[in-house]
Design an enzyme around this catalytic site. Structure first.
Site, PDB file in Angstrom:
ATOM      1  CE  LYS A  54      48.049  51.030  38.441  1.00 29.20           C
ATOM      2  NZ  LYS A  54      47.899  51.711  36.816  1.00 29.20           N
ATOM      3  CD  GLN A  98      44.790  52.681  34.742  1.00 32.80           C
ATOM      4  OE1 GLN A  98      45.772  52.340  35.553  1.00 32.80           O
ATOM      5  NE2 GLN A  98      45.514  51.835  33.911  1.00 32.80           N
ATOM      6  CG  ASP A 121      52.203  55.468  35.554  1.00 35.72           C
ATOM      7  OD1 ASP A 121      52.945  54.658  35.462  1.00 35.72           O
ATOM      8  OD2 ASP A 121      50.733  55.689  34.480  1.00 35.72           O
TER       9      ASP A 121
END
Ligand code: NAD
Length: 299
Positions: A54, A98, A121
């Site tokens: 990422k 994460q 997200d």
């Protein structure tokens, strides 16, 4: 019939190119650099690989990458304090924590502490609600990537029968919402669904998000249907010390023999997920600054 292979690697490269072009424009015209902060707690090897990928791709498209690696024993208070600082930081337009988090941390509490406008997200309850009610939301990356590939393949999805296998908050449920938003007739199948093969057989679009290697055989697929395989499963290695092959939730060869189009594993949905994270970050940045968003990168 042999299915058209939907090449997620090539599609993701196009998305990244679009993002990079928009980022360059934001810098040139408005003097703004979109920034993505990624928070990793602990040393989970798979999470470390994702976070590295990422960060690398964020920089490659011209955005600023801020990585925060915290010890596995980090307290909830320390993590929430970091999120509060990132929420307040004008250089940060997207925040990603994460998952999974170590067991002592409350994932829902942590995710819902992120400013919904920076929740790239799309897991914050505000974004879940906005998506469910058809309002402008930050959309979870994996289902967004699936939607982009489906739109590119079909043009309009209106009226198509879609079956989503799996009802997780990360993939199955938002995928179903997105397909509904595009006027599909949507069925969500799951572990308690009766006669799954019959349910899947009526689908023009099958999205498999279960996490069971090759569980969907070709004889469940309606001829000509589009198969989007979200699953990432590693088979046991053929020999000791080797790495097992990666496969999806669909049995690729038998499904590809019947389907009209199919995403491979690897090289299908996977690469689209990070590309959509970058797309969400540039979208969040544009919304924060009240400047036009790139077209075709949101739901
Ligand atoms: P999850 O474990 O949270 O959910 C799995 C779902 O499958 C559940 O809703 C369950 O009801 C359903 N299920 C389980 N057994 C079933 C059965 N026998 N028949 C029908 N449904 C059944 O998983 P998830 O987070 O949604 O992930 C699903 C898969 O997608 C995993 O393989 C994961 O690695 C993969 N994934 C890939 C990406 C990507 O970027 N490509 C992103 C997220 C998840």
């Amino acid at each position: 019939m042999s299915a058209k292979v939907i090449d997620g690697t090539a599609f993701a490269a196009q998305v990244r190119e679009k993002v990079a072009t928009h980022v360059a424009g934001l810098k040139e015209v408005h003097g703004i650099t979109p920034g993505l902060a990624v928070v990793l707690v602990g040393e989970d090897p798979a999470s470390q690989v994702y976070v590295r990928a990422k960060g690398k791709q964020t920089v490659e498209v011209g955005m600023a990458s801020f990585e925060h690696r915290l010890d596995a024993a980090t307290s909830e208070a320390v993590l929430l304090d970091l999120i509060a600082r990132l929420n307040a930081d004008p250089a940060v337009h997207g925040i990603l924590v994460q998952l999974p988090l170590p067991a002592h941390l409350d994932e829902d509490l942590v995710i819902n502490a992120i400013d919904p406008a920076k929740d790239v997200d799309g897991f914050h309850i505000s974004n879940v609600g906005l998506l469910a009610t058809g309002q402008k939301a930050m959309v979870p990356c994996t289902p967004l990537g699936c939607l982009m590939m489906l739109r590119a393949h079909h043009g309009s999805l209106s009226g198509l029968e879609a079956v989503v296998i799996g009802r997780s908050n990360i993939v199955g449920k938002p995928m179903a919402q997105l397909l509904l938003g595009d006027s599909c007739t949507v069925t969500i199948a799951h572990s308690r669904t009766r006669d799954l093969p019959e349910v899947v057989r009526r689908a023009d679009i099958v999205v498999a998000a279960v996490g069971r290697p090759q569980m969907v055989p070709g004889d469940w697929i309606k001829p000509g249907a589009t198969v989007i395989d979200v699953g990432i499963n590693r088979l046991p290695p053929a020999e000791e010390g080797a790495k097992g092959r990666l496969v999806g939730d669909c049995d690729y060869d038998s499904c590809a023999a019947v389907a009209g189009a199919i995403t491979p594993v690897p090289g299908g949905v996977g690469p689209m997920t990070i590309a959509c994270l970058l797309a969400n970050t540039v979208t969040a940045c544009c919304r924060a600054h009240g400047v036009p968003e790139p077209e075709g990168l949101t739901a």
